[in-house]
Design an enzyme around this catalytic site. Structure first.
Site, PDB file in Angstrom:
ATOM      1  N   ASP A   1       2.463  -7.961   6.744  1.00  0.00           N
ATOM      2  CA  ASP A   1       3.685  -7.415   6.148  1.00  0.00           C
ATOM      3  C   ASP A   1       4.471  -6.683   7.236  1.00  0.00           C
ATOM      4  O   ASP A   1       4.572  -5.456   7.221  1.00  0.00           O
ATOM      5  CB  ASP A   1       3.315  -6.472   4.998  1.00  0.00           C
ATOM      6  CG  ASP A   1       4.529  -5.985   4.219  1.00  0.00           C
ATOM      7  OD1 ASP A   1       5.593  -6.633   4.292  1.00  0.00           O
ATOM      8  OD2 ASP A   1       4.406  -4.949   3.539  1.00  0.00           O
TER       9      ASP A   1
ATOM     10  N   ILE B   1       9.779   2.164   9.096  1.00  0.00           N
ATOM     11  CA  ILE B   1       8.349   1.955   8.913  1.00  0.00           C
ATOM     12  C   ILE B   1       8.094   1.111   7.675  1.00  0.00           C
ATOM     13  O   ILE B   1       8.673   1.350   6.625  1.00  0.00           O
ATOM     14  CB  ILE B   1       7.627   3.312   8.776  1.00  0.00           C
ATOM     15  CG1 ILE B   1       7.840   4.095  10.057  1.00  0.00           C
ATOM     16  CG2 ILE B   1       6.154   3.135   8.468  1.00  0.00           C
ATOM     17  CD1 ILE B   1       7.574   5.538   9.929  1.00  0.00           C
ATOM     18  N   CYS B   2       7.210   0.138   7.842  1.00  0.00           N
ATOM     19  CA  CYS B   2       6.789  -0.698   6.721  1.00  0.00           C
ATOM     20  C   CYS B   2       5.431  -0.194   6.261  1.00  0.00           C
ATOM     21  O   CYS B   2       4.396  -0.523   6.833  1.00  0.00           O
ATOM     22  CB  CYS B   2       6.704  -2.163   7.155  1.00  0.00           C
ATOM     23  SG  CYS B   2       6.257  -3.263   5.819  1.00  0.00           S
ATOM     24  N   LEU B   3       5.462   0.660   5.256  1.00  0.00           N
ATOM     25  CA  LEU B   3       4.253   1.215   4.667  1.00  0.00           C
ATOM     26  C   LEU B   3       4.444   1.136   3.159  1.00  0.00           C
ATOM     27  O   LEU B   3       5.380   1.742   2.619  1.00  0.00           O
ATOM     28  CB  LEU B   3       4.057   2.662   5.140  1.00  0.00           C
ATOM     29  CG  LEU B   3       2.796   3.379   4.700  1.00  0.00           C
ATOM     30  CD1 LEU B   3       1.541   2.672   5.203  1.00  0.00           C
ATOM     31  CD2 LEU B   3       2.809   4.825   5.196  1.00  0.00           C
TER      32      LEU B   3
ATOM     33  N   ASN C   1       4.452  -2.915  12.290  1.00  0.00           N
ATOM     34  CA  ASN C   1       4.938  -2.265  11.073  1.00  0.00           C
ATOM     35  C   ASN C   1       6.026  -1.230  11.323  1.00  0.00           C
ATOM     36  O   ASN C   1       6.413  -0.503  10.409  1.00  0.00           O
ATOM     37  CB  ASN C   1       3.773  -1.623  10.325  1.00  0.00           C
ATOM     38  CG  ASN C   1       2.648  -2.617  10.121  1.00  0.00           C
ATOM     39  OD1 ASN C   1       1.605  -2.495  10.747  1.00  0.00           O
ATOM     40  ND2 ASN C   1       2.871  -3.626   9.293  1.00  0.00           N
TER      41      ASN C   1
END
Length: 188
Positions: free
Chosen positions: A147, A114-116, A107
């Site tokens: 994701d 950042i993939c949040l 992520n």
């Protein structure tokens, strides 16, 4: 020159009003922006776990660093630092969060993005800064390969958890593999 008492009183009242107006404009200039007021409120409500520290980088609390030192999971024993920048549209817009080390994580890409979900499509102005910190912590306790930003590490995690653990360990000690040298992030 003789001045009637009523005129002197009116002049004094006018002078006091002008002074008060001047003071209130100075007070307005020294007031905090809505974003600063909200970030101060969020700071008062932060409840950090012992594995996290938060440091303000400026007096307005609009730029911060958070350090995570996971005590369980794949990233146990590491120390990861993130910059958090809050702009003047906060909380309408989420803070900008970036990892300051090059790490092997599904992520987090190699540039520190950042993939949040709460930093993107699921952000709402009611979410406090504490929710972002909890989300970051959760990424290290339970990386999400569904994701990903780093598709290669996500594929490894989905296919072979033992190999993923091996790659995480190698990357955390400054290892190089798949053409990438990672930053040493082990606690000292």
């Amino acid at each position: 020159m003789f001045c009637p008492p009523q005129l002197k009183l009116r002049q004094l009242q006018k002078k006091k009003q002008e002074e008060a107006a001047g003071q209130s404009s100075n007070t307005e200039q020294s007031k905090l922006s809505p974003a600063q007021l909200r970030i101060q409120k969020d700071f008062n409500e932060i409840d950090l776990p012992p594995t996290m520290t938060l440091k303000c980088l400026d007096a307005t609390n609009m730029n911060m660093e958070v350090t995570l030192t996971p005590d369980e999971g794949y990233y146990k024993g590491g120390r990861f630092t993130f910059s958090i920048q809050v702009n003047h549209n906060y909380p309408i817009e989420p803070p900008k969060v970036k990892c300051l080390q090059k790490i092997y994580h599904p992520n987090i890409d190699l540039e520190g993005n950042i993939c949040l979900n709460i930093l993107r499509e699921e952000w709402t102005p009611v979410l406090p800064l504490n929710a972002v910190l909890v989300g970051l912590n959760f990424l290290f306790l339970d990386p999400n390969p569904v994701d990903p930003l780093n598709k290669e590490s996500a594929n490894v995690l989905l296919k072979d958890k033992n190999l993923f653990a091996k790659y995480v360990r190698a990357s955390m000690t400054g290892g190089q593999f798949e053409g990438v040298r990672y930053d040493y992030v082990m606690k000292h």
